[in-house]
Design an enzyme around this catalytic site. Structure first.
Site, PDB file in Angstrom:
ATOM      1  N   HIS A  71       0.856  -1.190   0.000  1.00  0.00           N
ATOM      2  CA  HIS A  71       0.000   0.000   0.000  1.00  0.00           C
ATOM      3  C   HIS A  71       0.889   1.236   0.000  1.00  0.00           C
ATOM      4  CE1 HIS A  71      -3.211   2.810   1.054  1.00  0.00           C
ATOM      5  NE2 HIS A  71      -4.032   1.850   0.676  1.00  0.00           N
ATOM      6  N   ASP A 116      -7.943  -5.327  -0.182  1.00  0.00           N
ATOM      7  CA  ASP A 116      -8.382  -6.227  -1.262  1.00  0.00           C
ATOM      8  C   ASP A 116      -8.030  -7.680  -1.022  1.00  0.00           C
ATOM      9  OD1 ASP A 116      -7.521  -3.494  -3.256  1.00  0.00           O
ATOM     10  OD2 ASP A 116      -9.549  -4.278  -3.003  1.00  0.00           O
TER      11      ASP A 116
HETATM   12  C1  SDX Z   1      -6.231  -0.076  -3.042  1.00  0.00           C
HETATM   13  O1  SDX Z   1      -4.485   4.434  -2.161  1.00  0.00           O
HETATM   14  C2  SDX Z   1      -5.404   3.816  -1.542  1.00  0.00           C
HETATM   15  O2  SDX Z   1      -5.818   4.202  -0.451  1.00  0.00           O
HETATM   16  C3  SDX Z   1      -5.968   2.608  -2.270  1.00  0.00           C
HETATM   17  C4  SDX Z   1      -6.981   1.770  -1.512  1.00  0.00           C
HETATM   18  C5  SDX Z   1      -8.262   2.535  -1.262  1.00  0.00           C
HETATM   19  O3  SDX Z   1      -8.958   2.195  -0.306  1.00  0.00           O
HETATM   20  O4  SDX Z   1      -8.602   3.389  -2.109  1.00  0.00           O
HETATM   21  O5  SDX Z   1      -6.430   1.362  -0.264  1.00  0.00           O
HETATM   22  C6  SDX Z   1      -7.376   0.536  -2.318  1.00  0.00           C
HETATM   23  O6  SDX Z   1      -5.999   0.258  -4.188  1.00  0.00           O
HETATM   24  C7  SDX Z   1      -5.352  -1.044  -2.309  1.00  0.00           C
HETATM   25  C8  SDX Z   1      -4.135  -1.508  -3.171  1.00  0.00           C
HETATM   26  C9  SDX Z   1      -4.616  -2.627  -4.104  1.00  0.00           C
HETATM   27  N1  SDX Z   1      -3.507  -3.004  -5.039  1.00  0.00           N
HETATM   28  C10 SDX Z   1      -2.869  -4.147  -4.909  1.00  0.00           C
HETATM   29  O7  SDX Z   1      -3.030  -4.962  -4.001  1.00  0.00           O
HETATM   30  C11 SDX Z   1      -1.868  -4.407  -6.039  1.00  0.00           C
HETATM   31  C12 SDX Z   1      -0.551  -4.926  -5.458  1.00  0.00           C
HETATM   32  N2  SDX Z   1       0.111  -3.836  -4.735  1.00  0.00           N
HETATM   33  C13 SDX Z   1       1.115  -3.061  -5.436  1.00  0.00           C
HETATM   34  O8  SDX Z   1       0.876  -2.892  -6.798  1.00  0.00           O
HETATM   35  C14 SDX Z   1       1.528  -1.801  -4.665  1.00  0.00           C
HETATM   36  O9  SDX Z   1       1.771  -2.195  -3.383  1.00  0.00           O
HETATM   37  C15 SDX Z   1       0.598  -0.606  -4.654  1.00  0.00           C
HETATM   38  C16 SDX Z   1       0.173  -0.198  -6.007  1.00  0.00           C
HETATM   39  C17 SDX Z   1      -0.597  -0.879  -3.823  1.00  0.00           C
HETATM   40  C18 SDX Z   1       1.389   0.542  -4.013  1.00  0.00           C
HETATM   41  O10 SDX Z   1       2.412   0.849  -4.882  1.00  0.00           O
HETATM   42  P1  SDX Z   1       3.541   1.911  -4.496  1.00  0.00           P
HETATM   43  O11 SDX Z   1       3.189   2.682  -3.278  1.00  0.00           O
HETATM   44  O12 SDX Z   1       3.865   2.670  -5.746  1.00  0.00           O
HETATM   45  O13 SDX Z   1       4.712   1.004  -4.038  1.00  0.00           O
HETATM   46  P2  SDX Z   1       5.840   0.436  -5.003  1.00  0.00           P
HETATM   47  O14 SDX Z   1       5.172  -0.212  -6.179  1.00  0.00           O
HETATM   48  O15 SDX Z   1       6.840   1.499  -5.229  1.00  0.00           O
HETATM   49  O16 SDX Z   1       6.444  -0.728  -4.109  1.00  0.00           O
HETATM   50  C19 SDX Z   1       7.510  -0.490  -3.232  1.00  0.00           C
HETATM   51  C20 SDX Z   1       8.362  -1.760  -3.327  1.00  0.00           C
HETATM   52  C21 SDX Z   1       8.797  -2.089  -4.744  1.00  0.00           C
HETATM   53  O17 SDX Z   1       9.955  -2.885  -4.650  1.00  0.00           O
HETATM   54  P3  SDX Z   1      11.445  -2.154  -4.739  1.00  0.00           P
HETATM   55  O18 SDX Z   1      11.411  -1.260  -5.963  1.00  0.00           O
HETATM   56  O19 SDX Z   1      11.575  -1.371  -3.442  1.00  0.00           O
HETATM   57  O20 SDX Z   1      12.431  -3.277  -4.831  1.00  0.00           O
HETATM   58  O21 SDX Z   1       7.547  -2.889  -2.918  1.00  0.00           O
HETATM   59  C22 SDX Z   1       7.396  -3.784  -4.015  1.00  0.00           C
HETATM   60  C23 SDX Z   1       7.711  -2.995  -5.268  1.00  0.00           C
HETATM   61  O22 SDX Z   1       8.181  -3.867  -6.288  1.00  0.00           O
HETATM   62  N3  SDX Z   1       5.977  -4.199  -3.982  1.00  0.00           N
HETATM   63  C24 SDX Z   1       5.561  -5.429  -4.197  1.00  0.00           C
HETATM   64  C25 SDX Z   1       4.170  -5.374  -4.029  1.00  0.00           C
HETATM   65  N4  SDX Z   1       3.801  -4.139  -3.730  1.00  0.00           N
HETATM   66  C26 SDX Z   1       4.936  -3.409  -3.714  1.00  0.00           C
HETATM   67  N5  SDX Z   1       6.223  -6.558  -4.517  1.00  0.00           N
HETATM   68  C27 SDX Z   1       5.447  -7.666  -4.656  1.00  0.00           C
HETATM   69  N6  SDX Z   1       4.109  -7.702  -4.504  1.00  0.00           N
HETATM   70  C28 SDX Z   1       3.438  -6.578  -4.192  1.00  0.00           C
HETATM   71  N7  SDX Z   1       2.130  -6.602  -4.027  1.00  0.00           N
END
Ligand code: SDX
Length: 419
Positions: A302, A359
């Site tokens: 998140h 989710d």
């Molecule tokens: C919702 O914003 C809100 O409030 C949203 C929400 C709401 O109520 O409206 O809470 C609802 O959208 C919840 C999120 C649902 N999405 C997912 O579950 C999809 C999987 N999650 C990721 O795509 C990610 O965690 C996000 C999109 C939710 C957040 O992305 P960020 O903040 O841009 O974080 P990032 O992608 O920069 O990740 C930081 C690190 C990265 O690795 P490094 O570059 O540091 O090596 O964490 C890793 C990412 O690769 N990472 C994950 C991951 N989520 C982040 N690695 C594996 N699996 C994951 N799910």
């Protein structure tokens, strides 16, 4: 007034600093470019406050979520209509306000009969989020929405709150070739929706009170979440002066994305895949750690929560309770629990503070209710509607508001001529 000092190319500047009601510290950069010639650069807006808002507070480090100051744990089981009123109008409704609000929600559930014709044009297996967004935008052909007077704004808020569940249920019935079931005025929001989804004209339908209560809680848990992607989209569109229906239709489209509201559908598809692949949790956790795999653990991580998403905590318990109460043994629940356990003990996830988000468990409860996977993001939209409406209204009530128009840093070709 507190200030922050900035030195840029030998020149010293002072930027105003202010605090929110929960002690959040903000650098006021509204005059940064005028003062320094430089812009702030923050792709993804992870460090940028787009507005000040009094609707929802999140503390990502502590895992805190409050609607108008009320902790989500205390709000989750209230009537959804009450929580919607609280978000939109700022206070829990008095008995009199609740009566008027409920009456309005009850008597605006029908859509114009002509709107049923739109469904004849949609592909049977088209994604219901496409139907939801286009039908909401189309409501503006019946209710122009370009009148910002309080009575018209409040009437359109009621119309949308009441009609969205009807449109959602009709979209589901269209996808399975069944007759539309009309709303009934003697049912609660959740009961009405469940009946429109699962009743058939050939026989009576009794809503299961346990399912009604679980749906009510799910709607509350999704009701608002400050400046998430879809809510920021609603505010962006609203800032141009676009009508309520156009703004919400845009929010629905933003929510559809797999990284946002579309994640709940992706989680179930991921869990089904892991089950079919012999429940090899470690394989999928390792894939999620390998960027080149392109695989993410959906429902994990998140932008704001670097601790447990408080909604996920509630939903993890609720998933167990609802399935037990309904006598359903869904293997995906155990797979989700084991996956969570493996991930939360893996340094990759621990170091990045990746926890289950809203989710991760919600889809397991929707499945138990008999809701098909491609309707999961529609369920998220039904829950999030009051939040979108609250933010639309907060932005439009702000007389000092300006159209949202970010700057950029240009990195393309410098001036050249085709000769
Ligand atoms: C919702 O914003 C809100 O409030 C949203 C929400 C709401 O109520 O409206 O809470 C609802 O959208 C919840 C999120 C649902 N999405 C997912 O579950 C999809 C999987 N999650 C990721 O795509 C990610 O965690 C996000 C999109 C939710 C957040 O992305 P960020 O903040 O841009 O974080 P990032 O992608 O920069 O990740 C930081 C690190 C990265 O690795 P490094 O570059 O540091 O090596 O964490 C890793 C990412 O690769 N990472 C994950 C991951 N989520 C982040 N690695 C594996 N699996 C994951 N799910």
């Amino acid at each position: 007034m507190e200030t922050a000092k900035l030195t840029l190319r030998g020149q010293d500047y002072e930027l105003p600093v202010f605090e929110g009601s929960e002690g959040e510290v903000a650098l006021d950069v509204r005059n940064l470019r005028a003062k320094t010639g430089a812009v702030a650069y923050d792709p993804g807006f992870g460090n940028t406050g787009s507005c000040s808002s009094a609707i929802t507070f999140i503390d990502g480090e502590q895992g805190i979520l409050r609607y108008r100051g009320y902790p989500i744990e205390e709000i989750a089981d209230r009537r959804f209509s009450e929580v919607a009123y609280l978000l939109i109008y700022g206070e829990l409704p008095t008995a009199e306000q609740q009566a008027a609000w409920s009456k309005g929600l009850t008597y605006h559930t029908l859509i114009h009969e002509d709107m049923k014709k739109f469904f004849e044009g949609y592909a049977t297996k088209g994604h219901p989020m496409a139907i939801l967004s286009s039908m909401v935008a189309s409501l503006s052909t019946y209710y122009p929405g370009n009148d910002d007077s309080p009575e018209i704004v409040n009437l359109n808020i009621l119309r949308l709150m009441a009609k969205l569940k009807t449109i959602a249920a009709f979209a589901y019935k269209k996808s399975i070739g069944q007759a539309f079931i009309y709303p009934r005025n003697d049912l609660s929001y959740s009961a009405n929706f469940l009946r429109m989804m699962f009743a058939v004209p050939a026989e009576p339908y009794e809503v299961n009170p346990k399912v009604e209560r679980a749906l009510n809680m799910l709607l509350n848990l999704h009701a608002d979440h400050e400046q998430n992607c879809s809510t920021s989209t609603v505010r962006m569109v609203a800032s141009s002066g676009a009508n309520l229906f156009a703004s919400i239709a845009a929010g629905i489209c933003a929510l559809w994305g797999p990284l946002h509201g579309g994640a709940n559908q992706q989680v179930i598809e991921m869990l089904e895949h892991i089950e079919a692949d012999g429940r090899n949790y470690k394989k999928y956790v390792d894939m999620a750690k390998d960027k080149s795999s392109g695989f993410k653990l959906m429902g994990f991580g998140h932008r704001v929560y670097k601790n447990f998403d408080p909604r996920a905590k509630i939903l993890r318990e609720a998933a167990q309770d609802v399935l037990a109460e309904m006598g359903i043994d869904d293997p995906l629940l155990e797979i989700a629990q084991r996956l969570e356990e493996v991930a939360l003990h893996d340094p990759f996830f621990v170091e990045r503070k990746l926890y289950p988000n809203v989710d991760f468990y919600s889809g397991i409860i929707y499945r138990a209710m008999g809701i098909p996977t491609d309707m999961f993001t529609v369920m998220f939209a039904l829950g999030r509607l009051p939040g979108w409406l609250a933010h639309w209204k907060e932005l439009r009530d702000d007389e000092s508001g300006r159209i949202h128009r970010p700057r950029q840093v240009y990195t393309g070709a410098t001036e050249r001529h085709s000769g």
